[in-house]
Design an enzyme around this catalytic site. Structure first.
Site, short mmCIF file in Angstrom:
data_model
loop_
_atom_site.label_atom_id
_atom_site.label_comp_id
_atom_site.label_asym_id
_atom_site.label_seq_id
_atom_site.Cartn_x
_atom_site.Cartn_y
_atom_site.Cartn_z
N HIS A 26 -4.20 -50.32 72.05
CA HIS A 26 -3.73 -50.61 73.41
C HIS A 26 -4.56 -51.76 73.95
CE1 HIS A 26 -2.45 -48.82 77.60
NE2 HIS A 26 -2.50 -50.16 77.62
N GLU A 209 0.26 -43.51 83.56
CA GLU A 209 -0.99 -44.21 83.92
C GLU A 209 -1.24 -43.91 85.41
OE1 GLU A 209 -0.75 -48.51 83.73
OE2 GLU A 209 -2.92 -48.76 84.00
N ASP A 287 -7.41 -52.01 76.79
CA ASP A 287 -6.34 -52.41 77.73
C ASP A 287 -6.40 -53.90 78.05
OD1 ASP A 287 -4.02 -51.89 79.13
OD2 ASP A 287 -4.99 -50.84 80.79
N1 HPA Z 1 -0.51 -51.11 82.78
C1 HPA Z 1 0.67 -51.69 82.93
N2 HPA Z 1 0.89 -52.95 82.63
C2 HPA Z 1 -0.12 -53.67 82.14
C3 HPA Z 1 -1.35 -53.13 81.96
C4 HPA Z 1 -1.56 -51.76 82.28
O1 HPA Z 1 -2.64 -51.18 82.16
N3 HPA Z 1 -2.13 -54.12 81.47
C5 HPA Z 1 -1.37 -55.21 81.34
N4 HPA Z 1 -0.13 -54.96 81.75
ZN ZN Z 2 -1.86 -51.34 79.16
#
Ligand code: HPA
Ligand code: ZN
Length: 347
Positions: A26, A209, A287
């Site tokens: 990720h 998330e 991330d």
């Molecule tokens: N979430 C959603 N979209 C994204 C993220 C994330 O953590 N990072 C980059 N685009």
């Molecule tokens: Zn992400």
């Protein structure tokens, strides 16, 4: 078969976390753009950015939620214009990944944020793909690409993006879904994901998330994804936790991201341990490391320090990362053998 890890003293655990081979599953490549590189590319391409210098840009990285981050993240990506820019960005990440003993990675990229500025799909994929090929020979990192649709845009636009990507189909292993989650549930992309599935792509999606457990359910049952990106909100739904555990659906968890986007008030409150102890196939990832204050080993070390996870948890996280990756069974076995050898040698 479970490999029982000998206990490791807390002061030696960071060394083990650093040394262990791992897969990163990720990682948004545009989220690896460090402020220094943003300024260098802005200068190279004659793009103006609304910050006086690197320090001013970095000090704007104070986020309150996902959207407050995305606004700056898309602005940062606007300096990317040429195939060489995409190559340089990815190459810089691979050098850092190798130092963290990342041996395999599956990188997200967001073509719509570039094609909307007139940068072609070919430019994006060519630069990233060349960097992936060179990563293996230059720094020993095996890398592949997952193309994400921006969920704040329409499904029709996702279909157009898929069409643009098909000439480069052999350079893309999977399809993902990212950007602003709340109000853009997975089922908005049901038809385009069904088409991607027919085309033989691997499927993943960000879900849970900031969004509710219901989005994790529909990512699984409507989009039919193989992994959930983030997924930390799943712990609010006992039936969902059972489903994720039973089907060994991996969650690509990103603790420092969750901290910086205020998903958890502090790392000690993060639910990674709860997910692992419930038998979920959680993994640790970075991330958008340039924005969230750390690459994958920083995520491991800070989360272990804050939550008291053990060497046994570290082994499980390493194994989960290889088992959840889109590599063949022989490669998984090879990496898992390297992981076990690392833990055996660490005594
Ligand atoms: N979430 C959603 N979209 C994204 C993220 C994330 O953590 N990072 C980059 N685009
Ligand atoms: Zn992400």
């Amino acid at each position: 078969m479970t490999f029982f890890v000998k206990p490791v003293a807390p002061d030696r655990l960071p060394d083990l976390l650093r040394q262990m081979p791992k897969a990163e599953l990720h990682m948004h490549i545009e989220g690896s753009l460090e402020p220094e590189l943003i300024f260098a590319l802005a200068q190279r391409n004659g793009v103006t950015i609304p910050y006086a210098n690197v320090e001013a840009l970095r000090s704007a990285y104070a986020f309150t939620n996902l959207q407050s981050f995305l606004d700056i993240y898309y602005a940062g990506a606007s300096v990317l214009r040429t195939s060489q820019d995409f190559y340089d960005m990815a190459h810089a990440y691979f050098v850092k990944a190798a130092l963290d003993n990342v041996v395999h990675t599956e990188l997200f990229f967001d073509p719509q944020t570039h094609t909307a500025r007139g940068v072609s799909m070919e430019t994006v994929v060519d630069g990233l793909h060349r960097a992936c090929v060179d990563a293996q020979k230059d720094v020993g990192v095996n890398a592949s690409l997952i193309m994400c649709f921006l969920r704040h845009l329409s499904e029709e636009e996702a279909f157009e993006t898929l069409e643009q990507a098909l000439p480069f189909r052999d350079k893309i292993i999977g399809i993902g879904l990212d950007s602003g989650e709340i109000g853009n549930p997975p089922e908005k992309f049901a038809r385009v994901f069904a088409r991607c599935r027919e085309l033989g792509f691997h499927l993943v999606a960000h879900a849970g998330e900031e969004g509710p457990p219901a989005y994790v359910w529909t990512a699984l049952d409507v989009l039919k994804v193989e992994r959930i990106d983030h997924g930390v909100q799943s712990s609010k739904d006992a039936a969902l936790m059972q489903r994720l555990a039973k089907d060994r659906i991996a969650l690509t968890v990103c603790p420092l991201s969750n901290l910086k986007l205020c998903v958890f008030p502090d790392l000690a409150s993060h639910n990674l341990r709860q997910l692992l102890d419930a038998g979920l196939a959680a993994t640790v990832n970075s991330d958008d490391p340039a924005y969230f204050g750390g690459y994958v080993n920083d995520n491991f070390m800070q989360t272990f320090a804050a939550t008291g996870l053990s060497a046994q948890h570290a082994y499980t996280l390493g194994k989960n990362s290889f088992d959840a990756s889109f590599i063949d069974a022989a490669a998984k076995r090879r990496y898992n053998d390297q992981l076990t050898a690392c833990f055996e040698a660490f005594s």
